[in-house]
Scaffold this motif. Structure first.
Motif, PDB file in Angstrom:
ATOM      1  N   ALA A 199      13.575   0.304  15.119  1.00 51.54           N
ATOM      2  CA  ALA A 199      12.234  -0.228  15.805  1.00 51.54           C
ATOM      3  C   ALA A 199      11.543   2.114  15.219  1.00 51.54           C
ATOM      4  O   ALA A 199      10.520   1.689  15.300  1.00 51.54           O
ATOM      5  CB  ALA A 199      11.670   0.375  17.453  1.00 51.54           C
ATOM      6  N   GLY A 200      12.976   2.247  14.694  1.00 52.69           N
ATOM      7  CA  GLY A 200      12.101   3.625  14.019  1.00 52.69           C
ATOM      8  C   GLY A 200      11.596   3.370  12.627  1.00 52.69           C
ATOM      9  O   GLY A 200      10.961   4.565  11.323  1.00 52.69           O
ATOM     10  N   ASP A 201      11.127   2.293  11.966  1.00 54.08           N
ATOM     11  CA  ASP A 201      10.909   2.036  10.491  1.00 54.08           C
ATOM     12  C   ASP A 201       9.217   1.742  10.349  1.00 54.08           C
ATOM     13  O   ASP A 201      10.109   1.235   9.655  1.00 54.08           O
ATOM     14  CB  ASP A 201      12.163   1.575   9.946  1.00 54.08           C
ATOM     15  N   PHE A 202       8.697   1.693  11.457  1.00 54.00           N
ATOM     16  CA  PHE A 202       7.047   0.488  10.766  1.00 54.00           C
ATOM     17  C   PHE A 202       6.916   1.794  10.053  1.00 54.00           C
ATOM     18  O   PHE A 202       5.332   1.186   9.814  1.00 54.00           O
ATOM     19  CB  PHE A 202       6.729   1.230  11.943  1.00 54.00           C
ATOM     20  N   GLY A 203       6.861   3.140   9.721  1.00 54.11           N
ATOM     21  CA  GLY A 203       5.617   3.852   9.197  1.00 54.11           C
ATOM     22  C   GLY A 203       6.003   3.049   7.203  1.00 54.11           C
ATOM     23  O   GLY A 203       5.501   4.306   6.911  1.00 54.11           O
ATOM     24  N   LYS A 204       6.972   2.393   7.584  1.00 52.91           N
ATOM     25  CA  LYS A 204       7.740   2.121   5.900  1.00 52.91           C
ATOM     26  C   LYS A 204       6.947   0.889   4.954  1.00 52.91           C
ATOM     27  O   LYS A 204       6.374   1.092   4.255  1.00 52.91           O
ATOM     28  CB  LYS A 204       8.894   1.879   6.197  1.00 52.91           C
ATOM     29  N   ALA A 205       6.452   0.233   6.704  1.00 52.85           N
ATOM     30  CA  ALA A 205       5.388  -0.883   6.315  1.00 52.85           C
ATOM     31  C   ALA A 205       4.014  -0.447   4.906  1.00 52.85           C
ATOM     32  O   ALA A 205       3.298   0.908   5.004  1.00 52.85           O
ATOM     33  CB  ALA A 205       4.754  -1.302   7.392  1.00 52.85           C
ATOM     34  N   THR A 206       3.402  -0.427   3.700  1.00 52.52           N
ATOM     35  CA  THR A 206       2.864  -1.021   2.730  1.00 52.52           C
ATOM     36  C   THR A 206       1.779  -2.258   2.622  1.00 52.52           C
ATOM     37  O   THR A 206       0.935  -1.507   1.755  1.00 52.52           O
ATOM     38  CB  THR A 206       3.762  -0.758   1.092  1.00 52.52           C
ATOM     39  N   SER A 207       2.127  -2.338   3.764  1.00 48.89           N
ATOM     40  CA  SER A 207       0.921  -4.244   3.931  1.00 48.89           C
ATOM     41  C   SER A 207       0.824  -4.587   5.057  1.00 48.89           C
ATOM     42  O   SER A 207       1.108  -4.458   6.063  1.00 48.89           O
ATOM     43  CB  SER A 207       1.380  -5.532   2.491  1.00 48.89           C
ATOM     44  N   MET A 208      -1.007  -4.782   5.224  1.00 48.89           N
ATOM     45  CA  MET A 208      -1.245  -5.063   6.305  1.00 48.89           C
ATOM     46  C   MET A 208      -1.353  -6.765   6.651  1.00 48.89           C
ATOM     47  O   MET A 208      -2.448  -7.422   5.575  1.00 48.89           O
ATOM     48  CB  MET A 208      -1.977  -4.363   7.433  1.00 48.89           C
ATOM     49  N   GLN A 209      -0.773  -7.733   7.260  1.00 50.40           N
ATOM     50  CA  GLN A 209      -0.216  -9.169   7.262  1.00 50.40           C
ATOM     51  C   GLN A 209      -1.436  -9.409   8.305  1.00 50.40           C
ATOM     52  O   GLN A 209      -1.269  -8.911   9.609  1.00 50.40           O
ATOM     53  CB  GLN A 209       0.697  -9.743   7.318  1.00 50.40           C
ATOM     54  N   PRO A 210      -2.122 -10.515   7.903  1.00 50.20           N
ATOM     55  CA  PRO A 210      -2.860 -11.077   9.710  1.00 50.20           C
ATOM     56  C   PRO A 210      -2.005 -11.767  10.783  1.00 50.20           C
ATOM     57  O   PRO A 210      -0.846 -11.838  10.255  1.00 50.20           O
ATOM     58  CB  PRO A 210      -3.248 -12.412   9.043  1.00 50.20           C
ATOM     59  N   GLY A 211      -2.147 -11.047  11.711  1.00 57.62           N
ATOM     60  CA  GLY A 211      -1.306 -11.380  12.251  1.00 57.62           C
ATOM     61  C   GLY A 211      -0.271 -10.058  13.011  1.00 57.62           C
ATOM     62  O   GLY A 211       0.430  -9.970  14.383  1.00 57.62           O
ATOM     63  N   VAL A 244      -4.975   4.448   5.383  1.00 61.05           N
ATOM     64  CA  VAL A 244      -6.282   4.061   4.805  1.00 61.05           C
ATOM     65  C   VAL A 244      -6.280   2.310   3.636  1.00 61.05           C
ATOM     66  O   VAL A 244      -4.898   2.650   2.663  1.00 61.05           O
ATOM     67  CB  VAL A 244      -6.644   4.927   4.000  1.00 61.05           C
ATOM     68  N   PHE A 245      -6.857   1.364   3.758  1.00 66.27           N
ATOM     69  CA  PHE A 245      -6.280   0.240   2.998  1.00 66.27           C
ATOM     70  C   PHE A 245      -7.765   0.023   1.891  1.00 66.27           C
ATOM     71  O   PHE A 245      -8.516  -0.259   2.622  1.00 66.27           O
ATOM     72  CB  PHE A 245      -6.176  -1.166   4.003  1.00 66.27           C
ATOM     73  N   TRP A 246      -7.978  -0.096   0.825  1.00 68.49           N
ATOM     74  CA  TRP A 246      -8.635   0.066  -0.249  1.00 68.49           C
ATOM     75  C   TRP A 246      -8.625  -1.260  -0.853  1.00 68.49           C
ATOM     76  O   TRP A 246      -9.496  -2.419  -0.691  1.00 68.49           O
ATOM     77  CB  TRP A 246      -8.478   0.924  -1.266  1.00 68.49           C
ATOM     78  N   GLU A 247      -7.294  -2.236  -1.380  1.00 67.90           N
ATOM     79  CA  GLU A 247      -6.977  -3.212  -2.106  1.00 67.90           C
ATOM     80  C   GLU A 247      -6.690  -4.933  -1.203  1.00 67.90           C
ATOM     81  O   GLU A 247      -6.026  -4.697  -0.495  1.00 67.90           O
ATOM     82  CB  GLU A 247      -5.724  -2.904  -3.230  1.00 67.90           C
ATOM     83  N   VAL A 446      -9.138   0.940   7.614  1.00 66.57           N
ATOM     84  CA  VAL A 446      -8.295   1.894   8.356  1.00 66.57           C
ATOM     85  C   VAL A 446      -7.105   1.335   9.366  1.00 66.57           C
ATOM     86  O   VAL A 446      -7.814   0.410  10.142  1.00 66.57           O
ATOM     87  CB  VAL A 446      -8.858   2.749   8.707  1.00 66.57           C
ATOM     88  N   SER A 447      -6.042   1.849   9.328  1.00 66.01           N
ATOM     89  CA  SER A 447      -5.810   1.573  10.670  1.00 66.01           C
ATOM     90  C   SER A 447      -5.085   2.437  10.909  1.00 66.01           C
ATOM     91  O   SER A 447      -4.773   3.283  10.659  1.00 66.01           O
ATOM     92  CB  SER A 447      -4.101   0.441   9.506  1.00 66.01           C
ATOM     93  N   GLY A 448      -4.760   1.554  12.662  1.00 66.10           N
ATOM     94  CA  GLY A 448      -3.375   2.835  13.080  1.00 66.10           C
ATOM     95  C   GLY A 448      -3.721   2.716  14.574  1.00 66.10           C
ATOM     96  O   GLY A 448      -3.137   1.490  14.831  1.00 66.10           O
TER      97      GLY A 448
END
Lengths: 692, 278
Positions: A199-211, A244-247, A446-448
């Protein structure tokens, strides 16, 4: 041996009953066999049936092997436990064995309550504890001649006296939101001990998908622990700032390629106080806290929005994220931090930034775009546009539903905003960002994390992955970036500030997962499903009518089954305590318990006090009166001699004294102690006292 | 207690209110039970322990009378003392009294030292134990174990014993005094006068008194000798003969009463004790 073993048996069977009903049938079979062994051992003195017991145990193991997938699933462990307990009962002979069985019954009851939480279970628990009390009384009274009725009476008394105490304890015991390892975290236990590495690598994600947010919220991992200096702000105001997502590419939100490049990040970072002061031109509500961040494989330190102080080995990026210079793989950064809950940032938006903040992936979500353009036409001012958009949300009968995933594909935000009208934070915030952009207002996502769990009324807050959230930031010329929270428009905060329902998957050391997911009863529906199942508590003190049964049940449900720290605080506030902390609770609870016990002691003493014989009382009063008249009765003088002396010294009293003392002698030594004679004697004494 | 803690931990861990409630209930029941446990043993009136001398190899039995003056029953009372066996728990009805016993296996002759004892009760829940201190168990004499198969030496002391208690010729009647044997009560007189009278006899001529001497015992070892002497003494006493005892450094003149037997047995039991202690 007295007949206490029957009581123990009853307790045990009652305690295991819910579990036996739920588990496969063979478990009940093994339990029955254990009982048979027990009785066989009674009939044939000294036969322990060890062979039979061993055979049954092997059968149990075989049964577990056949009916459960894993050896350590909750049901398997529970089945094994039940089988062992009942086999133990099969060979129980001594008092110690039976005591052990009683303790096992308590554990079984507790396990039974894990599966359902409803009133039936409460009643079951009360019944088992009552039977347990009866068993204990039966075991320890040590006389076989005592009847079962006596046991019932005595345990009933203890139980009845215990109930008010239980209520007090239940209401005042400081509630610690579990699971336990959180507390360990707060007080400095190393996270590695309880975090599985996966569970220790959730900080590597670079995109946010629906759900995606919903997926994250299904996980029980921890993100960070914050210890606040002073009071913890409202949980709804805690925004832990992450990517923080722009695209937006029409499907998902992406971070730009190479965003993670250290030199670039450092070059742009806000390094000087001067620049920080310039950029953060409006700030309010400073909060100081100590942050401990779990390893997440990325640079995220998730500073509280908006971080405004330097920290070792970290920097504040130009998007106001708190980032670590090195990636956090296994160390746990810990540092002091200052944040402002209310803020406006940014002085001017560069052309490039403005372009990014208005970017729109072509040919996607046309309806949102049209709506935005329309809004921009109608209203000139930014504030008015935002207000209008929020009005749309408020009036649009939107439903916040974190678990709802709109079928992926083209124009999913359109479909969310105009058709489905239900979804999680990423749809809501995402569509709002696009709407703002369409209306010409630069916006970003902004996600978090939002909120957290306050531990046991301390100043520790634990943020879990379940608190994942996304919100919107918009740019207003002359003011800068500011936060907009569309979720609060759709789902107003509950009165007790529990915006985030905490329906945890029930997991524990032994992984007590229900093998077959039971549909939760209506009362357990998490608050996310729109309105909570019960209305907000209204104090109905002025209602004199009898409460109906259903409202009574609702009350029990509210105060017993869904009682939580917030409700506890509510109760304290109702009792006139403004600032409750757990020490006050403990002291109050202890004081309450002690005062109740004091009341019990007084009652017992009152019942037990020596009743003074009314005749003796009257006699003493008579003697005292004669003493004031000058004839004192000595300790060793018998009544007859006393009468002689009275007649000699005060002849005028002799007639009355003779009557009274004569009666007294008759009552005391002449076996004339019927009610009439004593009443007459007392009346004569009264007359003598009033006349002389 | 451990159980309650366990329940609390479980409740916290699962944030489960029912387990919380159960823990609270168990805790409160324990608290109420504590009071019941205390009350169960309070205000009892106790006598002193009583004990009779025993022979080695038997069990010494201490007895204590407990009286319950209150209007409530007492349950599950047992006595406790180090090294003693406890009897099953006793029930004491309201206003009643009962006898509580402690037994201890006696191995060697001599004096059993006093030791502290108390009454205990776990009623009603067994979570707490109430204790009520009693007086110490008094010391108890342990006579040597009668043993050995040497016949009694006929060392007569030269005079005939007079056995007062044997029935000879009838001499008269006197008022009954407590302690007189029932067989001597004149029941006819009781029927006539409604009062108890005891018949008296002049006793009988017995056989000559014996001397039991340390030097006559052929057994090896002090304890065996004492056991042999003890056996002789009991036999001779059973035959209603008078006897005297001669031990190294002490001599007891012949007599035949019960008290004399006790005196002699005590001398045997404490033989060598004085030197050991002094």
């Amino acid at each position: 041996m007295s007949g206490y073993y029957q009581w123990v048996l009853l307790t045990l069977v009652m305690a295991a009953f819910p579990s036996l009903v739920r588990l496969p049938l063979w478990v009940a079979g093994i339990a029955l066999a254990g009982g048979a062994l027990h009785y066989a051992g009674r009939w044939r003195k000294g036969w322990y049936g060890r062979g039979a017991g061993a055979a049954l145990l092997t059968m149990t193991v075989a049964g577990i092997w056949l009916s459960f997938e894993s050896w350590f699933s909750g049901d398997a462990v529970l089945s094994f436990f039940i089988a062992v307990v009942f086999l133990k009962w099969g060979e129980a002979r001594k008092r110690r064995d039976y005591l052990l069985l009683i303790f096992a019954a308590v554990i079984l009851t507790a396990c039974g309550t894990l599966y359902w939480e409803n009133l039936l279970n409460l009643l079951h628990m009360l019944l088992v504890v009552f039977l347990l009390t009866v068993s204990l009384v039966a075991i320890h009274s040590g006389d076989s001649a005592l009847s079962g009725l006596f046991f019932l009476r005595r345990s009933g008394l203890i139980f009845a006296l215990g109930l008010p105490l239980m209520l007090l304890l239940f209401l005042t015991l400081p509630r610690i939101p579990g699971p336990l390892w959180d507390i360990g975290l707060a007080f400095g236990l190393p996270v590695k001990a309880m975090l599985d590495r996966g569970a220790g690598d959730f900080g590597k994600a670079t995109s946010m998908q629906p759900g995606g947010i919903h997926k994250a919220s299904q996980q029980t991992g921890n993100v960070l622990v914050a210890e606040f200096k002073g009071a913890v702000p409202y949980k709804s105001r805690l925004y832990w700032r992450g990517p923080v997502f722009w695209e937006y590419d029409g499907e998902k939100w992406n971070l730009p390629a190479g965003w993670d490049d250290r030199t670039r990040l450092l070059k742009r970072a806000i390094r000087t106080k001067k620049r920080l002061d310039r950029e953060l031109h409006f700030r309010k509500d400073p909060v100081r806290y100590t942050l401990r961040v779990m390893p997440n494989g990325g640079r995220w330190l998730y500073g509280l929005d908006i971080p405004a102080a330097p920290a070792p080995e970290s920097f504040i990026s130009d998007e106001y994220q708190l980032l670590s210079i090195r990636k956090i793989d296994d160390q746990e950064p810990k540092f002091e931090m200052l944040s402002y809950l209310e803020y406006l940032t940014g002085v001017e938006l560069g052309d490039e930034q403005r372009k990014r903040g208005l970017s729109w992936s072509e040919n996607s979500n046309p309806r949102l775009r049209a709506l935005g353009a329309e809004l921009a036409k109608k209203h000139k001012k930014t504030d008015a546009i935002v207000h209008q958009a929020l009005r749309l949300l408020a009036d649009g009968a939107y439903r916040f539903d974190a678990g709802y995933v709109i079928p992926p594909g083209k124009d999913s935000l359109d479909r969310f905003f105009f058709d489905e009208k239900r979804g999680g934070a990423e749809y809501l915030a995402g569509s709002f960002v696009m709407l703002m952009r369409a209306a010409g207002i630069p916006a970003r996502l902004v996600s978090g994390y939002r909120g957290g769990t306050i531990i046991a009324l301390t100043n520790f807050v634990i943020v879990k992955r379940a608190d994942a959230h996304a919100w919107v930031e918009i740019w207003r010329d002359g003011k800068g970036w500011s936060r907009v929270e569309p979720k609060d428009i759709i789902l107003p905060l509950a009165a007790d500030d529990t915006a985030l329902s905490e329906k945890k998957p029930k997991e524990s050391v032994v992984k007590m997962e229900t093998g077959r997911e039971k549909p939760l009863p209506e009362t357990e529906k998490p608050d996310k499903g729109g309105k909570p199942a019960e209305p907000v508590a209204v104090k109905q003190k002025d209602r004199r009518s009898l409460p109906s049964l259903s409202s009574l049940l609702g009350g029990v449900r509210k105060w017993v089954i869904r009682y939580d720290p917030n409700r506890q605080m509510e109760l304290l506030k109702g009792a006139g305590v403004k600032e409750g902390n757990w020490l006050d609770l403990l002291i109050g609870g202890t004081a309450g318990v002690l005062s109740l016990l004091g009341i019990y002691l007084l009652a017992a003493w009152w019942r037990d006090r020596r009743r003074v014989d009314p005749v003796a009382e009257s006699w003493l009063r008579f003697c005292r009166r004669l003493k004031t008249l000058g004839v004192e009765k000595s300790e060793t003088e018998c009544p007859r001699d006393y009468l002689r002396r009275v007649s000699r010294e005060r002849p005028e009293l002799s007639a009355a004294a003779e009557d009274i003392i004569g009666r007294y002698i008759l009552i005391r030594y002449g076996e004339e102690c019927s009610g009439e004679t004593t009443a007459l004697f007392m009346r004569q004494v009264q007359r003598f006292i009033s006349m002389s | 207690m451990g159980l309650i803690l366990c329940g609390l931990l479980m409740a916290v861990n699962f944030s489960n209110n029912l387990i919380f409630a159960m823990t609270a209930l168990l805790l409160s029941i324990a608290l109420v039970g504590w009071y019941h446990t205390r009350v169960n043993l309070s205000c009892l009136s106790l006598t002193d322990w009583r004990v009779a001398p025993v022979f080695a190899g038997q069990k010494a039995i201490w007895r204590l009378t407990v009286e319950n003056g209150k209007q409530r029953g007492r349950y599950g009372i047992r006595a406790c003392s180090s090294g003693a066996e406890t009897d099953p728990e006793q029930y004491l009805a309201a206003g009643g009294q009962t006898e509580i016993t402690l037994r201890r296996q006696v191995v060697a002759r001599g004096l059993i030292k006093p030791c502290p004892a108390d009454l205990r009760s776990c009623f009603p829940l067994g979570i707490f134990e109430a204790r009520l201190g009693t007086k110490d168990l008094p010391e108890c004499l342990a006579y040597p174990k009668p043993a050995g198969d040497q016949p009694v030496p006929e060392q007569t002391a030269g005079r005939q014993a007079h056995l007062l208690n044997e029935s000879g010729a009838y001499t008269g009647m006197r008022r009954y005094a407590p302690g007189d044997t029932l067989s001597r009560i004149s029941w006819k007189a009781y029927a006539r006068f409604d009062e108890l009278y005891t018949k008296e006899f002049d006793g009988a001529q017995g056989r000559p008194a014996l001397w039991l001497r340390w030097s006559d015992v052929r057994a090896s070892g002090v304890e065996q000798k004492l056991s042999q002497l003890c056996r002789w003494m009991l036999d001779v006493h059973g035959q209603n003969r008078e006897y005297g005892l001669e031990l190294p450094g002490m001599k007891i003149e012949p007599a035949g009463e019960e008290s004399h037997l006790r005196h002699c047995l005590q001398a045997l039991a404490l033989y060598g004790e004085t030197e050991r202690t002094s």
